[in-house]
Scaffold this motif. Sequence first.
Motif, PDB file in Angstrom:
ATOM      1  N   ASP A 226       0.983   4.285  -2.906  1.00  0.00           N
ATOM      2  CA  ASP A 226       0.500   5.539  -2.448  1.00  0.00           C
ATOM      3  C   ASP A 226       1.624   6.516  -2.744  1.00  0.00           C
ATOM      4  OD1 ASP A 226      -1.748   4.747  -1.159  1.00  0.00           O
ATOM      5  OD2 ASP A 226      -1.289   5.157   0.819  1.00  0.00           O
TER       6      ASP A 226
ATOM      7  N   GLN B  50       0.873  -1.132  -0.101  1.00  0.00           N
ATOM      8  CA  GLN B  50       0.089  -0.089  -0.352  1.00  0.00           C
ATOM      9  C   GLN B  50       0.876   1.338   0.101  1.00  0.00           C
ATOM     10  OE1 GLN B  50      -3.674   0.055   0.325  1.00  0.00           O
ATOM     11  NE2 GLN B  50      -3.114   2.088  -0.667  1.00  0.00           N
ATOM     12  N   ARG B  51       2.072   1.042   0.865  1.00  0.00           N
ATOM     13  CA  ARG B  51       2.647   2.528   0.848  1.00  0.00           C
ATOM     14  C   ARG B  51       3.697   2.529  -0.668  1.00  0.00           C
ATOM     15  NH1 ARG B  51       7.079   2.078   5.723  1.00  0.00           N
ATOM     16  NH2 ARG B  51       5.209   1.979   6.876  1.00  0.00           N
TER      17      ARG B  51
ATOM     18  N   SER C  96      -5.576   6.915   1.488  1.00  0.00           N
ATOM     19  CA  SER C  96      -4.751   6.137   0.521  1.00  0.00           C
ATOM     20  C   SER C  96      -5.394   5.675  -0.735  1.00  0.00           C
ATOM     21  CB  SER C  96      -4.614   4.620   1.437  1.00  0.00           C
ATOM     22  OG  SER C  96      -3.468   4.555   2.112  1.00  0.00           O
ATOM     23  N   TYR C  97      -4.483   5.184  -1.722  1.00  0.00           N
ATOM     24  CA  TYR C  97      -5.249   4.749  -2.931  1.00  0.00           C
ATOM     25  C   TYR C  97      -5.902   3.288  -2.892  1.00  0.00           C
ATOM     26  CZ  TYR C  97      -2.969   8.603  -5.557  1.00  0.00           C
ATOM     27  OH  TYR C  97      -2.838   9.789  -6.028  1.00  0.00           O
ATOM     28  N   ASP C  98      -6.998   2.969  -3.496  1.00  0.00           N
ATOM     29  CA  ASP C  98      -7.612   1.758  -3.479  1.00  0.00           C
ATOM     30  C   ASP C  98      -6.865   1.277  -4.988  1.00  0.00           C
ATOM     31  OD1 ASP C  98      -9.011   1.919  -1.391  1.00  0.00           O
ATOM     32  OD2 ASP C  98     -10.787   2.686  -2.587  1.00  0.00           O
TER      33      ASP C  98
ATOM     34  N   TRP D 150      -7.866   7.425  -5.774  1.00  0.00           N
ATOM     35  CA  TRP D 150      -7.703   7.782  -4.372  1.00  0.00           C
ATOM     36  C   TRP D 150      -9.047   7.536  -3.547  1.00  0.00           C
ATOM     37  CZ3 TRP D 150      -4.062   8.941  -0.952  1.00  0.00           C
ATOM     38  CH2 TRP D 150      -4.240   9.977   0.005  1.00  0.00           C
TER      39      TRP D 150
END
Length: 333
Positions: free
Chosen positions: A248, A244-245, A274-276, A268
């Motif tokens: 993003d 996820q990091r 965070s981005y999906d 977003w």
Amino acid sequence: MYGNDFGTPTEPEQPVAAATDDELQQEFQALIDGDGRIEPRDWMPEAYRKGLIRQIAQHAHSEIIGMQPEGNWITRAPSLRRKAILMAKVQDEAGHGLYLYAAAETLGADRADLLDLLHTGKQKYSSIFNYPTLTWADMGAIGWLVDGAAIVNQVPLCRCSYGPYARAMIRVCKEESFHQRQGFEILHTLSQGTDAQKAMAQDAANRWWWPSLMMFGPPDDESPHSAQSMQWGIKRFSNDELRQRFVDMTAPQAEVLGITLPDPDLRWNDERGSYDFGEIDFTELFEVIKGNGPCNKQRLEHRVRAHTDGAWVREAADAYADKQAAKGRRAVA
Ligand SMILES: [Fe+2]
Ligand SMILES: [Fe+2]
């Protein structure tokens, strides 16, 4: 006995009872929980030592196999400047391998044995390097995405509980950050070029995006070693957290490049901050790990050939070491 240095002990000497395994285990865990570092001569559970050797060796293997996809483009880099940068980058990866094999040796492993395990397919390397590099833009996509993912994975390792590994990672991460920027810069140049150059950059991003997300490993609920690695301070964040990091960090960079990441579900999410992103096809990852990726065979064959071709260097080094040792013995006699 230190007491003797300061005069006669007032009490008769007591034999010091050897610490039990339980006590050693507790001290070991307390040191890790207090964010201390385990050093080569410290007591450590056998599973910690073995697990670390395997992890560090596989990391080292990935660094040296990772030289191949980019080595493929050194002679075809579009300018002297690009060639010099790419050569420096590929050379850095050899250096990373070197630091890491040296770190594994502090745990009692032998580098020759580790290379044997790589060459016989008994130890793996990162599956990302089993993909081909088809165009010059792949040099950009690898630097931007693959080295970018490597940074996200490796920055937490700078705080890993094993001292020599953590210290090696500090330098590795500094160099990775140069790799990521040079990749971004290649794509940035292409994305401001002709339509054909823009298309080449987009095509490279299309091919490297999903494999880069797979570099973080299987999803958390299918990652059996994680809990123990977390407790031992080897892993600090889960695969999914790191993935996820990376998303993003990378999605806004894609916008700067004018590149569309090949995921229609990428957007977003204000609520999560965070981005999906879309579902990852992990069957592809497992196939590549099993040896069925596009370049597995080629990568390993090349590595074994390079090792065989380098036999004379190792023999010369051994002969030189023997000569020096004999000289030393004569001087003592
Ligand atoms: Fe590296
Ligand atoms: Fe790198």
